[in-house]
Each structure stands twice: as structure tokens, then as C-alpha cells.
Design an enzyme around this catalytic site. Structure first.
Site, PDB file in Angstrom:
ATOM      1  N   LYS A  63      26.949  -5.435  -0.911  1.00 31.37           N
ATOM      2  CA  LYS A  63      28.409  -5.317  -1.060  1.00 31.37           C
ATOM      3  C   LYS A  63      29.018  -4.525   0.089  1.00 31.37           C
ATOM      4  O   LYS A  63      30.193  -4.163   0.050  1.00 31.37           O
ATOM      5  CB  LYS A  63      28.745  -4.633  -2.391  1.00 31.37           C
ATOM      6  CG  LYS A  63      28.209  -5.356  -3.611  1.00 31.37           C
ATOM      7  CD  LYS A  63      28.516  -4.535  -4.861  1.00 31.37           C
ATOM      8  CE  LYS A  63      27.562  -4.853  -5.980  1.00 31.37           C
ATOM      9  NZ  LYS A  63      27.606  -3.842  -7.041  1.00 31.37           N
ATOM     10  N   HIS A  89       4.318   5.477  11.865  1.00 36.98           N
ATOM     11  CA  HIS A  89       3.906   5.344  10.458  1.00 36.98           C
ATOM     12  C   HIS A  89       2.935   6.508  10.210  1.00 36.98           C
ATOM     13  O   HIS A  89       1.719   6.324  10.151  1.00 36.98           O
ATOM     14  CB  HIS A  89       3.229   3.988  10.258  1.00 36.98           C
ATOM     15  CG  HIS A  89       3.022   3.591   8.827  1.00 36.98           C
ATOM     16  ND1 HIS A  89       3.158   4.468   7.767  1.00 36.98           N
ATOM     17  CD2 HIS A  89       2.666   2.401   8.286  1.00 36.98           C
ATOM     18  CE1 HIS A  89       2.898   3.827   6.640  1.00 36.98           C
ATOM     19  NE2 HIS A  89       2.597   2.576   6.923  1.00 36.98           N
ATOM     20  N   ARG A 146       0.807  -1.223   0.000  1.00 36.45           N
ATOM     21  CA  ARG A 146       0.000   0.000   0.000  1.00 36.45           C
ATOM     22  C   ARG A 146       0.843   1.278   0.000  1.00 36.45           C
ATOM     23  O   ARG A 146       0.659   2.171  -0.842  1.00 36.45           O
ATOM     24  CB  ARG A 146      -0.901   0.029   1.258  1.00 36.45           C
ATOM     25  CG  ARG A 146      -2.122  -0.813   1.175  1.00 36.45           C
ATOM     26  CD  ARG A 146      -2.459  -1.359   2.556  1.00 36.45           C
ATOM     27  NE  ARG A 146      -1.543  -2.442   2.816  1.00 36.45           N
ATOM     28  CZ  ARG A 146      -1.815  -3.701   2.508  1.00 36.45           C
ATOM     29  NH1 ARG A 146      -3.000  -4.016   2.055  1.00 36.45           N
ATOM     30  NH2 ARG A 146      -0.921  -4.648   2.668  1.00 36.45           N
ATOM     31  N   THR A 147       1.755   1.372   0.966  1.00 40.08           N
ATOM     32  CA  THR A 147       2.483   2.632   1.164  1.00 40.08           C
ATOM     33  C   THR A 147       3.375   2.926  -0.035  1.00 40.08           C
ATOM     34  O   THR A 147       3.410   4.048  -0.551  1.00 40.08           O
ATOM     35  CB  THR A 147       3.331   2.528   2.450  1.00 40.08           C
ATOM     36  OG1 THR A 147       2.511   1.999   3.488  1.00 40.08           O
ATOM     37  CG2 THR A 147       3.871   3.870   2.867  1.00 40.08           C
ATOM     38  N   ARG A 161      11.160   3.738   4.229  1.00 38.85           N
ATOM     39  CA  ARG A 161      10.666   2.727   5.173  1.00 38.85           C
ATOM     40  C   ARG A 161      11.860   1.882   5.592  1.00 38.85           C
ATOM     41  O   ARG A 161      12.642   1.431   4.744  1.00 38.85           O
ATOM     42  CB  ARG A 161       9.600   1.843   4.540  1.00 38.85           C
ATOM     43  CG  ARG A 161       9.285   0.649   5.430  1.00 38.85           C
ATOM     44  CD  ARG A 161       8.102  -0.131   4.971  1.00 38.85           C
ATOM     45  NE  ARG A 161       6.860   0.581   5.229  1.00 38.85           N
ATOM     46  CZ  ARG A 161       5.654   0.032   5.129  1.00 38.85           C
ATOM     47  NH1 ARG A 161       5.530  -1.236   4.772  1.00 38.85           N
ATOM     48  NH2 ARG A 161       4.567   0.731   5.368  1.00 38.85           N
TER      49      ARG A 161
HETATM   50  N1   CP Z   1      -0.422  -0.412   6.008  1.00 38.89           N
HETATM   51  C1   CP Z   1       0.772  -0.539   5.407  1.00 38.89           C
HETATM   52  O1   CP Z   1       1.757   0.153   5.747  1.00 38.89           O
HETATM   53  O2   CP Z   1       0.783  -1.455   4.403  1.00 38.89           O
HETATM   54  P1   CP Z   1       2.058  -1.830   3.518  1.00 38.89           P
HETATM   55  O3   CP Z   1       3.048  -2.518   4.441  1.00 38.89           O
HETATM   56  O4   CP Z   1       1.525  -2.740   2.451  1.00 38.89           O
HETATM   57  O5   CP Z   1       2.636  -0.561   2.975  1.00 38.89           O
END
Ligand code: CP
Length: 326
Positions: free
Chosen positions: A98, A148, A70-71, A120
Site C-alpha cells: 500500500k 551475512h 535456514r536463517t 534480511r
Molecule cells: N544460507 C542461508 O542464508 O540460507 P537461507 O537463505 O535459507 O536463510
């Protein structure tokens, strides 16, 4: 009609933050600026204005050191909707294998003309580290168990859109609070906007001293359900757990899973959210996930406009700091 000027309204006035690293840092006013900017992008999309141009000529890098559906996709699409170029980085197959460091990897990508970095990482604080070492504006797309922010913003936007407000609502976060960055960001955001927040789950999955964040703690979903307006069902994060926190998945689902019997005991207009990915049959049964109370796919749609709003606001800050007229 010049749509590009339509969204340059007073909505964004007062925004001067360079990075979006977490909702703990943001004020109530800043949260509302993001939510209102997202609402404006949603209004424009509804009249067919899906391709806007404010970020034309800029580059957004998506650096994902952890899996995401999603993100990652919605940040990529949000950047394209604002006419930015995008680069996608995945840890697997990169020169990390590496021995290249996290910072050197990010600086290398930034050197290709990147202005906005979406990151992320499994390590809490990784986005803050990039903010210290890069000139780019940083957006946290999830850092370990820490925060998040865009997930919580899209959750809050979805709740606000449904109820017309956040103030006074009771929102219950159910499940693996201990390992959930989504829970932390939701708590910060919802509390600042005036919601009553309950965290609910097995004792072993609720951090000690979480009451200090101003939340109510419950170990019984059945007790809190009748006074809950919104349930946010969090996934059990087996990949982050270092032990056994409850006897079996079956027992967890029995005590904390949302199913049809529990829907019948909930408020008539209870709203069911889940950040996803969902585990059908664990935190939610398929009939509830796909049923009339569920807004799970609506959350995904709202994720796009929330991420457009975040990128756009950081772009306003960047151009203002460089002395470029908006
Ligand atoms: N909710 C969420 O962060 O989903 P993803 O890990 O698929 O990005």
C-alpha cells in the site's frame, strides 16, 4: 543447578556492541566472544539445557524482505530457546504493497515493544539504515551482496569445531564470489582469525581488486584443491545476476563443481561446507553433499547456537545500557 547463571561467565566480558551488522566491523576479540558464547550454548544443549531464560519478557522481530529457510527459522528458534517472544514479518502480504516505506514498516513493528530486530533485505546497507532510525538492537540476516555475518560465524564455528583452530588453515571459497554476501563476511572473519583464504571461480564471478582484502585468487579449483583444508561451496546466485557469466551450468559444474573425482585429489581430511541452499549437480554432486567430508547439516545445527549467542550478547549490551543488572 542454576543453569541461567552458568552461562553468565567471563565469556561475554568485553562485549559492548549494540548491533551486529557485519564482520568487517568486528574485532578478532569480538569474533572470539561470539564463537565462545556459542560453544557454551552448545555445551548446555548437549546436557539437555535447551530452554534458557535471559530474554524472557523481550520481543525479537524477524523482518524478512527476501526468502529464507535456514536463517529465518534458526533466528526464530534461537529467540525461543532464550525465552523471547517473537514476531515474524514477511514482505508479501504486508502494507508495503500500500506504499508504506521500509523505515515506517520497521518503526511500526518496533512500536509493539520490540527490542531486537533481525533483518534480511535485498539492498546492501538496509540493516545500517535501521540502526540509524530505530532504538532496537539490529542483527543483519543478509543484506544484498554485502554481508551475512551470522552465516559466516556459523561457518567459522563449524571449521573451528572440526579442526580445533582457524589460524593457519587454508579455506577456499568457490563459486559466485561477485554476488556473495557469505563470501564477504567469511573473508573478513577468517582473515581476522588467521586463516589463509583463497577465492576461486570463473574470472567473471570474482570482483576486481578483491586481492586488496588479503585473499589469494584462483580460477582453477584443481590447482588449489590439494592445499585446501576447507572448501566452502557457494551457490550461483542466478537471481542477482544481470547477464551470462559462464557458457553453461554444465561447464561450470565441470570446472568448479565438487565431485567424487575431486574428493580423491583433495586432502584426506578435507572439510566440505556449503551455506545453502545447495544446487545438487551444480556446485556439488549428491554423493559429496551427503558424503563423509560434508558438514552441511552440521552448519545448520550450529546456526542455531550462533544466533542464540548473537541475540544473547546484544541483550547483555541492551540491559547494561539501560542500567539493568545482568
Ligand atoms: N544460507 C542461508 O542464508 O540460507 P537461507 O537463505 O535459507 O536463510
Amino acid at each position: 543447578m542454576n543453569i541461567d547463571h552458568e552461562y553468565r561467565t567471563d565469556i561475554s566480558s568485553g562485549w559492548n556492541r549494540k548491533h551486529i551488522l557485519g564482520l568487517q566491523d568486528l574485532s578478532r576479540d569480538e569474533l572470539n566472544i561470539i564463537l565462545n558464547q556459542a560453544a557454551e550454548f552448545k555445551r548446555l544443549a548437549a546436557i539437555g539445557e535447551t530452554k534458557l531464560t535471559p530474554l524472557a519478557g523481550t520481543v525479537v522481530a524477524n523482518l524478512f524482505f527476501e526468502p529464507s529457510t535456514r536463517t529465518r527459522i534458526s533466528f526464530g528458534l534461537a529467540a525461543k530457546r532464550l525465552s523471547a517472544d517473537t514476531v515474524d514479518f514477511s514482505a508479501s502480504g504486508s502494507s508495503l504493497s500500500k506504499g508504506e516505506s521500509f523505515i515506517d514498516t520497521a518503526k511500526t513493528i518496533e512500536a509493539m515493544g520490540v527490542s531486537y530486530v533481525v533483518v534480511r533485505h535485498k539492498t546492501p546497507g538496509a540493516p545500517q539504515l535501521l540502526a540509524q532510525h530505530l532504538d532496537a538492537n539490529i542483527l543483519n540476516a543478509g543484506d544484498g551482496t554485502h554481508e551475512h555475518p551470522t552465516q559466516a560465524l556459523l561457518d567459522i564455528f563449524t571449521i573451528r569445531e572440526h579442526f580445533g583452530k582457524i589460524e593457519g588453515l587454508t579455506v577456499t571459497l568457490v563459486g559466485d564470489i561477485l554476488h556473495s554476501r557469505v563470501a564477504r563476511s567469511n573473508i573478513w572473519g577468517l582473515k581476522k582469525l588467521g586463516a589463509h583464504v583463497i577465492v576461486c571461480g570463473p574470472t567473471t564471478l570474482i570482483p576486481s581488486e578483491i586481492e586488496q582484502l588479503g585473499v589469494e585468487v584462483s580460477n582453477s579449483l584443481d590447482d588449489v584443491l590439494p592445499r585446501t583444508d576447507c572448501l566452502n561451496l557457494l551457490r550461483i546466485q542466478f537471481e542477482r545476476q544481470r547477464g551470462h557469466y559462464f557458457p553453461s551450468i554444465r561447464e561450470y559444474a565441470h570446472l568448479f563443481g565438487m565431485n567424487k573425482q575431486r574428493i580423491n585429489k583433495a586432502k584426506e581430511n578435507v572439510l566440505i561446507l556449503a551455506p545453502g541452499p545447495i544446487n545438487r549437480g551444480v556446485e556439488i554432486t549428491p554423493d559429496v553433499a551427503d558424503g563423509p567430508h560434508s558438514i552441511i547439516l552440521g552448519q545448520v545445527s550450529n546456526g542455531l547456537i550462533i544466533r542464540m549467542a548473537c541475540l544473547y550478547l546484544l541483550h547483555l549490551q541492551r540491559t547494561a545500557s539501560l542500567g539493568i543488572p545482568g
